[in-house]
Write a protein that holds these residues in place. Structure first.
Motif, PDB file in Angstrom:
ATOM      1  N   GLU A   1      11.464   2.626 -11.696  1.00 23.12           N
ATOM      2  CA  GLU A   1      11.497   2.067 -10.347  1.00 23.12           C
ATOM      3  C   GLU A   1      10.583   0.844 -10.255  1.00 23.12           C
ATOM      4  O   GLU A   1      10.786  -0.030  -9.418  1.00 23.12           O
ATOM      5  N   TRP A   2       9.592   0.808 -11.134  1.00 18.64           N
ATOM      6  CA  TRP A   2       8.656  -0.321 -11.174  1.00 18.64           C
ATOM      7  C   TRP A   2       9.074  -1.282 -12.288  1.00 18.64           C
ATOM      8  O   TRP A   2       8.824  -1.023 -13.462  1.00 18.64           O
ATOM      9  N   THR A   3       9.726  -2.388 -11.917  1.00 20.80           N
ATOM     10  CA  THR A   3      10.083  -3.403 -12.913  1.00 20.80           C
ATOM     11  C   THR A   3       8.912  -4.357 -13.166  1.00 20.80           C
ATOM     12  O   THR A   3       8.908  -5.085 -14.149  1.00 20.80           O
ATOM     13  N   LYS A   4       7.957  -4.348 -12.243  1.00 19.60           N
ATOM     14  CA  LYS A   4       6.704  -5.096 -12.411  1.00 19.60           C
ATOM     15  C   LYS A   4       5.588  -4.049 -12.340  1.00 19.60           C
ATOM     16  O   LYS A   4       5.006  -3.807 -11.273  1.00 19.60           O
ATOM     17  N   PRO A   5       5.295  -3.407 -13.456  1.00 18.33           N
ATOM     18  CA  PRO A   5       4.440  -2.214 -13.449  1.00 18.33           C
ATOM     19  C   PRO A   5       2.994  -2.468 -13.041  1.00 18.33           C
ATOM     20  O   PRO A   5       2.480  -3.583 -13.140  1.00 18.33           O
ATOM     21  N   VAL A   6       2.362  -1.390 -12.583  1.00 19.46           N
ATOM     22  CA  VAL A   6       0.919  -1.364 -12.300  1.00 19.46           C
ATOM     23  C   VAL A   6       0.324  -0.259 -13.164  1.00 19.46           C
ATOM     24  O   VAL A   6       1.030   0.627 -13.628  1.00 19.46           O
ATOM     25  N   SER A   7      -0.968  -0.300 -13.372  1.00 18.33           N
ATOM     26  CA  SER A   7      -1.583   0.589 -14.363  1.00 18.33           C
ATOM     27  C   SER A   7      -1.360   2.066 -14.075  1.00 18.33           C
ATOM     28  O   SER A   7      -1.060   2.849 -14.982  1.00 18.33           O
ATOM     29  N   ILE A   8      -1.502   2.494 -12.802  1.00 19.65           N
ATOM     30  CA  ILE A   8      -1.371   3.919 -12.492  1.00 19.65           C
ATOM     31  C   ILE A   8       0.066   4.411 -12.638  1.00 19.65           C
ATOM     32  O   ILE A   8       0.321   5.615 -12.605  1.00 19.65           O
TER      33      ILE A   8
ATOM     34  N   ILE B   1       0.822  -1.211   0.000  1.00 13.42           N
ATOM     35  CA  ILE B   1       0.000   0.000   0.000  1.00 13.42           C
ATOM     36  C   ILE B   1       0.858   1.264   0.000  1.00 13.42           C
ATOM     37  O   ILE B   1       0.495   2.276  -0.624  1.00 13.42           O
ATOM     38  N   LYS B   2       2.010   1.233   0.672  1.00 16.89           N
ATOM     39  CA  LYS B   2       2.889   2.407   0.701  1.00 16.89           C
ATOM     40  C   LYS B   2       3.444   2.704  -0.689  1.00 16.89           C
ATOM     41  O   LYS B   2       3.552   3.872  -1.086  1.00 16.89           O
ATOM     42  N   ASP B   3       3.796   1.646  -1.417  1.00 12.27           N
ATOM     43  CA  ASP B   3       4.302   1.826  -2.786  1.00 12.27           C
ATOM     44  C   ASP B   3       3.218   2.399  -3.688  1.00 12.27           C
ATOM     45  O   ASP B   3       3.474   3.284  -4.513  1.00 12.27           O
ATOM     46  N   MET B   4       1.997   1.903  -3.525  1.00 17.35           N
ATOM     47  CA  MET B   4       0.887   2.377  -4.348  1.00 17.35           C
ATOM     48  C   MET B   4       0.569   3.843  -4.058  1.00 17.35           C
ATOM     49  O   MET B   4       0.324   4.629  -4.974  1.00 17.35           O
ATOM     50  N   LEU B   5       0.584   4.217  -2.798  1.00 14.49           N
ATOM     51  CA  LEU B   5       0.291   5.603  -2.432  1.00 14.49           C
ATOM     52  C   LEU B   5       1.375   6.546  -2.939  1.00 14.49           C
ATOM     53  O   LEU B   5       1.085   7.658  -3.391  1.00 14.49           O
ATOM     54  N   SER B   6       2.625   6.096  -2.863  1.00  8.27           N
ATOM     55  CA  SER B   6       3.731   6.901  -3.390  1.00  8.27           C
ATOM     56  C   SER B   6       3.590   7.093  -4.892  1.00  8.27           C
ATOM     57  O   SER B   6       3.793   8.195  -5.418  1.00  8.27           O
ATOM     58  N   CYS B   7       3.217   6.028  -5.578  1.00 10.04           N
ATOM     59  CA  CYS B   7       3.002   6.085  -7.021  1.00 10.04           C
ATOM     60  C   CYS B   7       1.823   6.987  -7.345  1.00 10.04           C
ATOM     61  O   CYS B   7       1.893   7.836  -8.252  1.00 10.04           O
ATOM     62  N   LEU B   8       0.749   6.839  -6.604  1.00 14.83           N
ATOM     63  CA  LEU B   8      -0.465   7.610  -6.852  1.00 14.83           C
ATOM     64  C   LEU B   8      -0.238   9.103  -6.656  1.00 14.83           C
ATOM     65  O   LEU B   8      -0.793   9.931  -7.388  1.00 14.83           O
ATOM     66  N   LYS B   9       0.596   9.462  -5.693  1.00  9.51           N
ATOM     67  CA  LYS B   9       0.866  10.874  -5.405  1.00  9.51           C
ATOM     68  C   LYS B   9       1.478  11.576  -6.609  1.00  9.51           C
ATOM     69  O   LYS B   9       1.031  12.659  -7.021  1.00  9.51           O
ATOM     70  N   LEU B  10       2.507  10.960  -7.197  1.00 10.64           N
ATOM     71  CA  LEU B  10       3.167  11.577  -8.351  1.00 10.64           C
ATOM     72  C   LEU B  10       2.291  11.487  -9.596  1.00 10.64           C
ATOM     73  O   LEU B  10       2.223  12.428 -10.392  1.00 10.64           O
TER      74      LEU B  10
ATOM     75  N   VAL C   1       1.997   7.103 -15.809  1.00  5.19           N
ATOM     76  CA  VAL C   1       2.482   8.488 -15.794  1.00  5.19           C
ATOM     77  C   VAL C   1       3.215   8.800 -14.491  1.00  5.19           C
ATOM     78  O   VAL C   1       3.244   9.942 -14.037  1.00  5.19           O
ATOM     79  N   TYR C   2       3.792   7.782 -13.891  1.00 10.23           N
ATOM     80  CA  TYR C   2       4.660   7.950 -12.722  1.00 10.23           C
ATOM     81  C   TYR C   2       6.039   8.329 -13.251  1.00 10.23           C
ATOM     82  O   TYR C   2       6.835   7.478 -13.626  1.00 10.23           O
ATOM     83  N   CYS C   3       6.301   9.620 -13.339  1.00 10.02           N
ATOM     84  CA  CYS C   3       7.520  10.072 -14.002  1.00 10.02           C
ATOM     85  C   CYS C   3       7.833  11.515 -13.623  1.00 10.02           C
ATOM     86  O   CYS C   3       7.016  12.197 -13.010  1.00 10.02           O
ATOM     87  N   THR C   4       9.001  11.977 -14.022  1.00 11.00           N
ATOM     88  CA  THR C   4       9.395  13.359 -13.777  1.00 11.00           C
ATOM     89  C   THR C   4       8.613  14.295 -14.705  1.00 11.00           C
ATOM     90  O   THR C   4       8.024  13.853 -15.706  1.00 11.00           O
ATOM     91  N   ILE C   5       8.613  15.575 -14.390  1.00  4.46           N
ATOM     92  CA  ILE C   5       7.898  16.558 -15.215  1.00  4.46           C
ATOM     93  C   ILE C   5       8.455  16.602 -16.641  1.00  4.46           C
ATOM     94  O   ILE C   5       7.664  16.599 -17.602  1.00  4.46           O
ATOM     95  N   PRO C   6       9.791  16.643 -16.845  1.00  6.11           N
ATOM     96  CA  PRO C   6      10.299  16.648 -18.225  1.00  6.11           C
ATOM     97  C   PRO C   6       9.829  15.440 -19.027  1.00  6.11           C
ATOM     98  O   PRO C   6       9.478  15.570 -20.201  1.00  6.11           O
TER      99      PRO C   6
END
Length: 311
Positions: A195-202, A112-121, A205-210
Protein backbone atom coordinates in the motif's frame (compact mmCIF):
# COMPACT_ATOMS: atom_id res chain seq x y z
CA UNK A 1 20.71 -19.00 -13.87
CA UNK A 2 23.45 -17.93 -16.30
CA UNK A 3 27.20 -17.50 -15.90
CA UNK A 4 26.71 -13.74 -16.05
CA UNK A 5 24.12 -13.75 -13.27
CA UNK A 6 26.32 -16.05 -11.17
CA UNK A 7 29.24 -13.64 -11.50
CA UNK A 8 27.00 -10.70 -10.55
CA UNK A 9 25.74 -12.65 -7.53
CA UNK A 10 29.33 -13.36 -6.52
CA UNK A 11 30.21 -9.68 -6.77
CA UNK A 12 27.21 -8.82 -4.59
CA UNK A 13 28.37 -11.36 -2.01
CA UNK A 14 31.84 -9.82 -1.90
CA UNK A 15 30.38 -6.31 -1.77
CA UNK A 16 28.20 -7.12 1.23
CA UNK A 17 30.38 -9.55 3.17
CA UNK A 18 34.00 -8.67 2.44
CA UNK A 19 34.28 -7.07 5.90
CA UNK A 20 33.27 -10.36 7.57
CA UNK A 21 35.83 -12.29 5.53
CA UNK A 22 38.62 -9.78 6.23
CA UNK A 23 37.90 -9.89 9.99
CA UNK A 24 37.98 -13.70 10.07
CA UNK A 25 41.30 -13.81 8.21
CA UNK A 26 42.74 -10.99 10.32
CA UNK A 27 41.75 -12.72 13.56
CA UNK A 28 43.43 -15.93 12.40
CA UNK A 29 46.63 -13.96 11.74
CA UNK A 30 46.48 -12.08 15.06
CA UNK A 31 46.02 -15.29 17.04
CA UNK A 32 49.40 -16.49 15.78
CA UNK A 33 51.06 -13.74 17.82
CA UNK A 34 51.54 -14.99 21.40
CA UNK A 35 51.02 -11.61 23.09
CA UNK A 36 47.97 -10.59 21.05
CA UNK A 37 46.54 -14.07 21.50
CA UNK A 38 46.83 -13.80 25.29
CA UNK A 39 45.14 -10.37 25.29
CA UNK A 40 42.26 -11.55 23.09
CA UNK A 41 41.82 -14.69 25.17
CA UNK A 42 41.72 -12.59 28.36
CA UNK A 43 38.96 -10.42 26.85
CA UNK A 44 37.05 -13.50 25.74
CA UNK A 45 37.23 -15.28 29.10
CA UNK A 46 36.16 -12.09 30.92
CA UNK A 47 33.09 -11.69 28.68
CA UNK A 48 32.36 -15.40 28.89
CA UNK A 49 32.45 -15.25 32.69
CA UNK A 50 30.06 -12.28 32.69
CA UNK A 51 27.61 -14.20 30.50
CA UNK A 52 27.65 -17.27 32.74
CA UNK A 53 27.23 -15.13 35.84
CA UNK A 54 23.88 -13.93 34.49
CA UNK A 55 22.49 -17.41 35.16
CA UNK A 56 24.39 -18.06 38.36
CA UNK A 57 23.53 -14.78 40.11
CA UNK A 58 20.02 -14.11 38.81
CA UNK A 59 18.68 -17.64 38.60
CA UNK A 60 17.14 -16.82 35.22
CA UNK A 61 16.18 -19.82 33.09
CA UNK A 62 17.05 -20.50 29.47
CA UNK A 63 13.52 -19.90 28.19
CA UNK A 64 13.29 -16.66 30.14
CA UNK A 65 16.47 -15.20 28.67
CA UNK A 66 15.56 -16.54 25.22
CA UNK A 67 12.12 -14.95 25.20
CA UNK A 68 12.55 -11.88 27.41
CA UNK A 69 16.06 -11.08 26.20
CA UNK A 70 15.12 -11.44 22.53
CA UNK A 71 12.01 -9.30 23.02
CA UNK A 72 13.97 -6.58 24.82
CA UNK A 73 16.70 -6.54 22.15
CA UNK A 74 14.29 -6.44 19.19
CA UNK A 75 11.91 -3.88 20.73
CA UNK A 76 14.76 -1.56 21.74
CA UNK A 77 16.46 -1.81 18.35
CA UNK A 78 13.23 -1.27 16.40
CA UNK A 79 12.19 1.77 18.43
CA UNK A 80 15.62 3.44 18.44
CA UNK A 81 16.20 2.85 14.72
CA UNK A 82 12.77 4.21 13.75
CA UNK A 83 12.52 7.31 15.95
CA UNK A 84 14.70 9.63 13.79
CA UNK A 85 13.04 8.68 10.49
CA UNK A 86 9.51 8.82 11.94
CA UNK A 87 10.05 12.26 13.49
CA UNK A 88 11.30 13.55 10.16
CA UNK A 89 8.35 12.02 8.28
CA UNK A 90 5.90 13.63 10.72
CA UNK A 91 7.54 17.06 11.03
CA UNK A 92 9.65 17.55 7.92
CA UNK A 93 12.63 18.28 10.15
CA UNK A 94 15.57 18.39 10.13
CA UNK A 95 15.30 19.95 6.67
CA UNK A 96 18.72 18.67 5.55
CA UNK A 97 17.40 15.12 5.78
CA UNK A 98 14.80 15.88 3.11
CA UNK A 99 17.57 16.48 0.58
CA UNK A 100 18.34 12.78 0.79
CA UNK A 101 14.84 11.55 -0.16
CA UNK A 102 15.02 8.70 -2.66
CA UNK A 103 11.71 9.60 -4.32
CA UNK A 104 11.42 13.36 -4.84
CA UNK A 105 7.63 13.27 -4.87
CA UNK A 106 7.40 11.60 -1.45
CA UNK A 107 5.13 13.90 0.58
CA UNK A 108 6.68 15.12 3.82
CA UNK A 109 5.21 15.61 6.38
CA UNK A 110 3.37 12.35 5.86
CA UNK A 111 -0.38 12.37 6.56
CA UNK A 112 -0.83 11.71 10.28
CA UNK A 113 -3.81 9.39 9.67
CA UNK A 114 -1.73 7.22 7.34
CA UNK A 115 1.10 7.09 9.86
CA UNK A 116 -1.20 6.12 12.72
CA UNK A 117 -2.82 3.41 10.61
CA UNK A 118 0.62 2.08 9.73
CA UNK A 119 1.82 2.29 13.32
CA UNK A 120 -1.19 0.34 14.61
CA UNK A 121 -0.47 -2.73 12.50
CA UNK A 122 3.30 -2.39 12.90
CA UNK A 123 2.97 -2.30 16.69
CA UNK A 124 0.76 -5.39 16.63
CA UNK A 125 3.37 -7.33 14.64
CA UNK A 126 6.33 -6.17 16.72
CA UNK A 127 4.78 -6.35 20.18
CA UNK A 128 2.44 -9.35 19.76
CA UNK A 129 3.34 -11.58 16.80
CA UNK A 130 7.15 -11.41 17.14
CA UNK A 131 7.19 -12.36 20.88
CA UNK A 132 4.71 -15.18 20.22
CA UNK A 133 6.96 -16.55 17.45
CA UNK A 134 10.02 -16.20 19.71
CA UNK A 135 8.39 -18.21 22.49
CA UNK A 136 7.26 -20.96 20.10
CA UNK A 137 10.74 -21.27 18.59
CA UNK A 138 12.46 -22.05 21.90
CA UNK A 139 11.62 -25.80 22.15
CA UNK A 140 12.96 -26.43 18.64
CA UNK A 141 16.15 -24.43 19.20
CA UNK A 142 16.67 -26.26 22.49
CA UNK A 143 16.16 -29.59 20.72
CA UNK A 144 18.77 -28.94 18.01
CA UNK A 145 21.32 -27.77 20.57
CA UNK A 146 21.43 -24.01 20.09
CA UNK A 147 23.35 -22.68 23.10
CA UNK A 148 22.15 -20.32 25.80
CA UNK A 149 24.02 -21.20 28.97
CA UNK A 150 27.07 -22.47 27.12
CA UNK A 151 30.30 -20.66 26.35
CA UNK A 152 30.10 -17.58 24.16
CA UNK A 153 31.27 -18.07 20.56
CA UNK A 154 34.86 -17.14 19.81
CA UNK A 155 35.42 -13.93 17.87
CA UNK A 156 36.01 -15.82 14.62
CA UNK A 157 32.99 -18.04 15.18
CA UNK A 158 30.82 -15.03 15.97
CA UNK A 159 31.73 -13.24 12.73
CA UNK A 160 31.31 -16.43 10.68
CA UNK A 161 27.88 -17.11 12.17
CA UNK A 162 26.85 -13.50 11.64
CA UNK A 163 27.74 -13.85 7.97
CA UNK A 164 25.83 -17.14 7.68
CA UNK A 165 22.92 -15.58 9.56
CA UNK A 166 22.70 -12.69 7.11
CA UNK A 167 23.12 -15.06 4.15
CA UNK A 168 20.37 -17.28 5.54
CA UNK A 169 18.09 -14.27 5.75
CA UNK A 170 18.94 -13.33 2.16
CA UNK A 171 18.11 -16.78 0.77
CA UNK A 172 14.94 -17.48 2.73
CA UNK A 173 13.65 -13.91 2.55
CA UNK A 174 14.15 -13.87 -1.22
CA UNK A 175 12.19 -17.05 -1.92
CA UNK A 176 9.39 -16.38 0.58
CA UNK A 177 9.07 -12.77 -0.57
CA UNK A 178 8.98 -13.79 -4.21
CA UNK A 179 6.43 -16.49 -3.37
CA UNK A 180 3.97 -14.00 -1.85
CA UNK A 181 4.17 -12.01 -5.09
CA UNK A 182 2.53 -14.96 -6.86
CA UNK A 183 -0.97 -14.13 -8.06
CA UNK A 184 -2.50 -16.76 -5.77
CA UNK A 185 -0.96 -15.20 -2.66
CA UNK A 186 -0.37 -11.54 -3.42
CA UNK A 187 -3.80 -10.09 -2.65
CA UNK A 188 -4.41 -12.04 0.56
CA UNK A 189 -0.88 -12.04 1.96
CA UNK A 190 1.34 -9.29 0.55
CA UNK A 191 -0.76 -6.49 -0.95
CA UNK A 192 -1.12 -4.82 2.45
CA UNK A 193 2.62 -4.15 2.58
CA UNK A 194 2.60 -2.60 -0.89
CA UNK A 195 0.00 0.00 0.00
CA UNK A 196 3.04 2.22 0.54
CA UNK A 197 4.71 2.90 -2.82
CA UNK A 198 6.78 5.60 -1.11
CA UNK A 199 7.74 3.70 2.05
CA UNK A 200 8.47 5.00 5.54
CA UNK A 201 10.67 3.24 8.06
CA UNK A 202 7.93 1.89 10.36
CA UNK A 203 6.29 0.32 7.30
CA UNK A 204 8.97 -2.39 7.29
CA UNK A 205 6.66 -4.73 9.24
CA UNK A 206 3.35 -3.26 8.07
CA UNK A 207 1.99 -6.56 6.80
CA UNK A 208 -0.39 -9.45 7.37
CA UNK A 209 0.34 -12.09 10.02
CA UNK A 210 1.28 -14.80 7.45
CA UNK A 211 3.76 -12.43 5.85
CA UNK A 212 5.18 -11.37 9.21
CA UNK A 213 5.90 -14.99 10.08
CA UNK A 214 6.96 -16.41 6.70
CA UNK A 215 8.78 -13.46 5.11
CA UNK A 216 10.16 -11.61 8.14
CA UNK A 217 10.52 -13.79 11.24
CA UNK A 218 11.29 -17.20 9.73
CA UNK A 219 14.13 -15.97 7.47
CA UNK A 220 15.74 -13.93 10.25
CA UNK A 221 16.12 -17.11 12.36
CA UNK A 222 17.11 -19.40 9.49
CA UNK A 223 20.87 -18.78 9.59
CA UNK A 224 21.29 -18.97 13.39
CA UNK A 225 19.13 -22.13 13.43
CA UNK A 226 21.20 -23.83 10.71
CA UNK A 227 24.42 -22.95 12.56
CA UNK A 228 22.91 -23.78 15.97
CA UNK A 229 24.23 -20.40 16.99
CA UNK A 230 24.60 -19.03 20.48
CA UNK A 231 21.80 -16.71 21.58
CA UNK A 232 24.20 -13.76 21.49
CA UNK A 233 24.81 -14.36 17.78
CA UNK A 234 21.07 -14.49 17.14
CA UNK A 235 20.63 -11.16 18.94
CA UNK A 236 23.31 -9.54 16.78
CA UNK A 237 21.77 -10.93 13.57
CA UNK A 238 18.31 -9.72 14.63
CA UNK A 239 19.69 -6.25 15.39
CA UNK A 240 21.56 -5.92 12.08
CA UNK A 241 18.56 -7.12 10.07
CA UNK A 242 16.25 -4.70 11.90
CA UNK A 243 18.63 -1.84 11.14
CA UNK A 244 18.85 -2.90 7.50
CA UNK A 245 15.09 -3.22 6.94
CA UNK A 246 14.47 0.09 8.74
CA UNK A 247 16.92 1.92 6.49
CA UNK A 248 15.68 0.12 3.37
CA UNK A 249 12.12 1.30 4.04
CA UNK A 250 13.06 4.78 5.27
CA UNK A 251 13.00 6.48 1.88
CA UNK A 252 16.21 8.37 2.71
CA UNK A 253 19.64 7.60 1.24
CA UNK A 254 21.85 8.90 4.03
CA UNK A 255 25.65 9.03 4.33
CA UNK A 256 27.30 6.00 5.98
CA UNK A 257 24.08 3.96 6.11
CA UNK A 258 22.99 1.08 3.88
CA UNK A 259 21.56 2.22 0.55
CA UNK A 260 17.72 1.99 0.37
CA UNK A 261 17.65 2.37 -3.43
CA UNK A 262 17.02 -1.32 -4.21
CA UNK A 263 14.07 -1.87 -1.91
CA UNK A 264 12.62 1.57 -2.62
CA UNK A 265 12.68 0.54 -6.30
CA UNK A 266 10.80 -2.63 -5.36
CA UNK A 267 8.04 -0.62 -3.66
CA UNK A 268 7.77 1.62 -6.70
CA UNK A 269 7.69 -1.06 -9.42
CA UNK A 270 6.89 -4.30 -7.47
CA UNK A 271 8.64 -6.76 -9.84
CA UNK A 272 12.34 -6.35 -8.97
CA UNK A 273 14.61 -6.64 -5.93
CA UNK A 274 12.89 -9.26 -3.79
CA UNK A 275 15.92 -9.99 -1.60
CA UNK A 276 17.63 -8.02 1.15
CA UNK A 277 21.28 -8.03 0.08
CA UNK A 278 20.94 -8.28 -3.72
CA UNK A 279 22.73 -11.62 -4.05
CA UNK A 280 19.73 -13.78 -4.93
CA UNK A 281 18.25 -11.10 -7.18
CA UNK A 282 21.49 -10.96 -9.15
CA UNK A 283 21.56 -14.76 -9.35
CA UNK A 284 17.97 -15.02 -10.66
CA UNK A 285 18.00 -11.89 -12.82
CA UNK A 286 15.39 -10.05 -10.76
CA UNK A 287 17.68 -7.16 -9.82
CA UNK A 288 17.45 -3.63 -11.27
CA UNK A 289 20.71 -3.95 -13.19
CA UNK A 290 21.36 -1.09 -15.60
CA UNK A 291 18.84 1.36 -14.09
CA UNK A 292 19.62 4.82 -12.70
CA UNK A 293 18.63 3.59 -9.23
CA UNK A 294 21.12 0.73 -9.51
CA UNK A 295 23.89 3.23 -10.26
CA UNK A 296 22.90 5.10 -7.09
CA UNK A 297 22.85 1.93 -5.00
CA UNK A 298 25.98 2.29 -2.90
CA UNK A 299 27.00 3.40 0.58
CA UNK A 300 27.68 7.13 0.49
CA UNK A 301 30.50 8.77 2.45
CA UNK A 302 29.66 12.36 1.60
CA UNK A 303 26.98 14.81 2.71
CA UNK A 304 26.12 15.52 -0.93
CA UNK A 305 22.85 13.70 -1.82
CA UNK A 306 23.48 10.63 -3.98
CA UNK A 307 20.87 11.77 -6.51
CA UNK A 308 23.08 14.83 -7.13
CA UNK A 309 26.21 12.72 -7.47
CA UNK A 310 24.62 10.31 -9.97
CA UNK A 311 22.14 11.79 -12.44
Amino acid sequence: VSLRSTIRAGSQFIKNFYVHIVIIVLMEILYKDVYICSVLNKIYYTLNGKWKSIYQESGITEIQIHVLGSILISWTAFILFNIPFTLCDLTGRPSWLLKHKVQEDKKVPVDIKDMLSCLKLTAFNIFIIAPFFTALSFPFLKYIGALHKGDLPTFQQLVLEMMVGNLGFEVFNYYTHRAVHHSNLYVKVHKKHHEWTKPVSIESVYCTIPEMVLVNLFPIMAGPTIMRSHLLTSWIVITTELLMTTVQHSGYHLPLLESPEAHDYHHKFFNKNFGAWGIMDALHGTDFYGTLQEKRHFRSFTSVPVKELVR
